[in-house]
Motif scaffolding. Structure first.
Motif, mmCIF file in Angstrom:
data_model
loop_
_atom_site.group_PDB
_atom_site.id
_atom_site.type_symbol
_atom_site.label_atom_id
_atom_site.label_comp_id
_atom_site.label_asym_id
_atom_site.label_seq_id
_atom_site.Cartn_x
_atom_site.Cartn_y
_atom_site.Cartn_z
ATOM 1 N N LYS A 55 4.234 -2.899 1.904
ATOM 2 C CA LYS A 55 4.259 -4.259 1.431
ATOM 3 C C LYS A 55 3.257 -4.875 0.534
ATOM 4 O O LYS A 55 3.448 -5.576 -0.275
ATOM 5 N N THR A 56 2.027 -4.318 0.998
ATOM 6 C CA THR A 56 0.680 -4.994 0.344
ATOM 7 C C THR A 56 0.160 -3.887 -0.523
ATOM 8 O O THR A 56 -0.689 -4.277 -1.315
ATOM 9 N N GLY A 57 0.586 -2.742 -0.499
ATOM 10 C CA GLY A 57 0.044 -1.558 -1.202
ATOM 11 C C GLY A 57 -1.477 -1.114 -0.987
ATOM 12 O O GLY A 57 -2.273 -0.251 -1.614
ATOM 13 N N ARG A 58 -1.867 -1.536 0.566
ATOM 14 C CA ARG A 58 -3.057 -1.345 0.970
ATOM 15 C C ARG A 58 -3.285 0.325 1.269
ATOM 16 O O ARG A 58 -2.247 0.864 1.580
ATOM 17 N N ALA A 59 -4.189 0.815 0.698
ATOM 18 C CA ALA A 59 -4.238 2.448 0.584
ATOM 19 C C ALA A 59 -4.750 3.012 2.250
ATOM 20 O O ALA A 59 -5.331 2.035 2.945
ATOM 21 N N TRP A 60 -4.374 4.240 2.130
ATOM 22 C CA TRP A 60 -4.719 4.883 3.593
ATOM 23 C C TRP A 60 -6.170 5.170 3.478
ATOM 24 O O TRP A 60 -6.547 6.081 2.702
ATOM 25 N N LEU A 63 -5.921 -4.375 14.591
ATOM 26 C CA LEU A 63 -4.665 -4.387 14.127
ATOM 27 C C LEU A 63 -4.771 -4.359 12.627
ATOM 28 O O LEU A 63 -4.015 -3.599 12.062
ATOM 29 N N GLU A 64 -5.938 -4.868 12.084
ATOM 30 C CA GLU A 64 -5.734 -4.849 10.628
ATOM 31 C C GLU A 64 -5.986 -3.295 9.954
ATOM 32 O O GLU A 64 -5.579 -3.070 8.710
ATOM 33 N N ARG A 65 -6.341 -2.485 10.619
ATOM 34 C CA ARG A 65 -6.628 -1.012 10.300
ATOM 35 C C ARG A 65 -5.336 -0.357 10.490
ATOM 36 O O ARG A 65 -5.203 1.069 10.016
ATOM 37 N N VAL A 66 -4.425 -0.771 11.249
ATOM 38 C CA VAL A 66 -3.104 0.010 11.535
ATOM 39 C C VAL A 66 -2.167 0.393 10.249
ATOM 40 O O VAL A 66 -1.771 -0.961 9.822
ATOM 41 N N ALA A 67 -1.736 1.219 10.075
ATOM 42 C CA ALA A 67 -0.703 1.540 9.033
ATOM 43 C C ALA A 67 0.617 0.952 9.362
ATOM 44 O O ALA A 67 1.020 0.830 10.683
ATOM 45 N N ARG A 68 1.506 0.573 8.482
ATOM 46 C CA ARG A 68 2.505 -0.137 8.611
ATOM 47 C C ARG A 68 3.760 1.011 8.414
ATOM 48 O O ARG A 68 3.788 1.844 7.589
ATOM 49 N N LEU A 69 4.638 1.114 9.693
ATOM 50 C CA LEU A 69 5.577 2.491 9.427
ATOM 51 C C LEU A 69 6.671 1.756 8.752
ATOM 52 O O LEU A 69 6.979 0.559 8.545
ATOM 53 N N THR A 70 7.363 2.632 7.806
ATOM 54 C CA THR A 70 8.593 2.551 6.956
ATOM 55 C C THR A 70 9.486 3.769 7.201
ATOM 56 O O THR A 70 9.189 4.863 7.866
ATOM 57 N N PHE A 71 10.705 3.512 6.827
ATOM 58 C CA PHE A 71 11.586 4.365 6.769
ATOM 59 C C PHE A 71 12.049 4.925 5.425
ATOM 60 O O PHE A 71 12.052 4.152 4.383
ATOM 61 N N PRO A 72 12.611 6.331 5.249
ATOM 62 C CA PRO A 72 13.090 6.683 3.985
ATOM 63 C C PRO A 72 14.249 5.975 3.652
ATOM 64 O O PRO A 72 14.901 4.977 4.378
ATOM 65 N N ALA A 73 14.752 6.019 1.979
ATOM 66 C CA ALA A 73 15.847 5.368 1.816
ATOM 67 C C ALA A 73 17.283 5.770 2.581
ATOM 68 O O ALA A 73 17.197 7.061 2.842
ATOM 69 N N PRO A 74 18.103 4.875 2.738
ATOM 70 C CA PRO A 74 19.062 5.366 3.289
ATOM 71 C C PRO A 74 19.970 6.642 3.243
ATOM 72 O O PRO A 74 19.977 7.394 4.177
ATOM 73 N N GLY A 75 19.813 7.155 2.034
ATOM 74 C CA GLY A 75 20.453 8.410 1.640
ATOM 75 C C GLY A 75 19.469 9.742 2.052
ATOM 76 O O GLY A 75 20.280 10.906 2.571
ATOM 77 N N GLU A 76 18.391 9.442 2.632
ATOM 78 C CA GLU A 76 17.516 10.373 3.050
ATOM 79 C C GLU A 76 17.578 10.505 4.386
ATOM 80 O O GLU A 76 16.912 11.370 5.256
#
Length: 384
Positions: free
Chosen positions: A54-59, A200-213
């Motif tokens: 969402k923010t583009g924050r790098a790992w 908490l500000e150091r925690v990566a945000r979880l996300t999911f693949p696109a529905p087709g995947e």
């Protein structure tokens, strides 16, 4: 082109870096970390990609990420350490130290039953909120009052969430500590089963693949087609044990209330480096006496899992290679550890002297063909 991957890999493990880099280029990973120790020496410590889409924050090097059920092995180490320190046999009845548990035909249940997912309590009988889950002793009290779904010790079925609160009661009653505090103090300061608010500000945000995947596709080998079919059916049935066991308490793992709540079966938030170091320290004998670890990784149960529907196998809290923990053939007789939802895994192999961890924030699933950790492990073993 600027590389999305940072860190180091020993030249002998160059292929691990190449596979890791390719996983970002082809979209298999969003952000992730991978770490490997061999003979106690760090040979791979890599991270990269995006921590927050969402923010583009790098790992970054110190980015933390939820590892889901990879947590269970760390909680098992904590429980075994407490049992060792207090001279408590895992074969003694739980009621010896938890009298309230000796209800509803559970008086013969042992700590070993908790550790091998054999206690018969994979689901909670009533809905529990995230706030209640964070309240010390509440979930354990509910479980103490429940009747088991099968006679304890006679079958095994994955206790996806309840595993943590059952073992947490053992740890708490003998140390006056939460699992999170005990783990940070005794096992490693970067292993956070309850994330301090300031991190908490150091925690990566979880996300999911696109529905087709997310469809039930992909090469299931070495998983039997029947196991894939059983699991696919179970995930579509709201009354199945797998959905009932994973959806109560209902959790959004990007929610600070869950991240800070101290869920000892699924709540470990850490780096791949710290998780791999946990296994390095286990192999070195720094966390458990070697005879205790040797006994803990001895196979106690194997077969069709009452909850998952696939084949699972366990020692005392540690998962062993099976359809529920996929590892390359060379590691299937000697590795132990625990996988987590969405692709994470931590493991050790005492024969090959390897400790490994992979933690991503893009939640894929092996039923959809996820082989990210598997490919990295193949490269690790090929480089030994």
């Amino acid at each position: 082109m600027v590389s999305l991957v940072h860190g180091h890999a020993d030249p002998a493990f160059r292929s691990v870096r190449e596979i890791f880099e390719a996983s970002f280029a082809d979209g298999q990973n969003l952000g992730a970390g991978v770490a490997v120790f061999v003979d106690g020496r760090a040979v791979v410590d890599l991270w990269g990609g995006i921590a927050n889409a969402k923010t583009g924050r790098a790992w970054e090097r110190d980015t933390l990420c939820v590892s889901f059920s990879s947590t269970k092995a760390v909680t098992a180490t904590a429980a075994l350490r407490v049992a060792t320190d207090h001279g408590i046999s895992v074969e003694k009845p739980v009621a010896d130290w938890w009298p309230e548990y000796a209800r509803a035909d559970k008086d013969s249940t042992t700590l070993a039953d908790f550790l091998t997912h054999s206690a018969g309590l994979p689901v909670l009988d009533r809905p529990v909120s995230a706030a209640e889950a964070a309240e010390p002793g509440l979930v354990a009290g509910l479980l103490a009052a429940q009747s088991p779904l099968w006679e304890p010790g006679t079958r095994h079925g994955y206790h996806a969430l309840t595993y943590g609160w059952l073992l947490g009661e053992f740890i708490g009653r003998h140390t006056d500590s939460t699992v999170g505090d005990y783990v940070r103090r005794e096992l490693g300061p970067d292993l956070h089963i309850d994330v301090p608010a300031e991190l908490l500000e150091r925690v990566a945000r979880l996300t999911f693949p696109a529905p087709g995947e997310r469809e039930w596709t992909g090469d299931p080998d070495p998983i039997s087609p029947e196991s894939v079919r059983r699991m696919a059916r179970a995930f579509r049935d709201p009354e199945s044990l797998i959905l009932r066991s994973t959806a109560n308490p209902r959790a959004a793992y990007n929610d600070p209330e869950v991240l800070t709540g101290g869920w000892p079966a699924t709540g470990l938030v850490t780096t791949a480096r710290a998780l791999a170091a946990h296994y390095r320290d286990l192999l070195a004998g720094d966390l458990l006496p070697r005879p205790v670890l040797t006994d803990a990784i001895r196979e106690r149960v194997r077969g069709t899992d009452e909850v998952l529907g696939s084949t699972s196998a366990y020692g005392l809290g540690y998962a062993l290679p099976s359809e529920n923990m996929l590892v390359p053939a060379v590691a299937r007789r000697t590795a132990f550890g625990h996988p987590g939802a969405g692709g994470s895994i931590g493991l050790a192999d005492p024969h090959h002297r390897v400790a490994f961890a992979f933690i991503p924030n893009l939640r894929r699933d092996w039923l959809a063909g996820d082989r990210r950790a598997y490919r990295l492990l193949e490269a690790v073993y090929a480089a030994l």
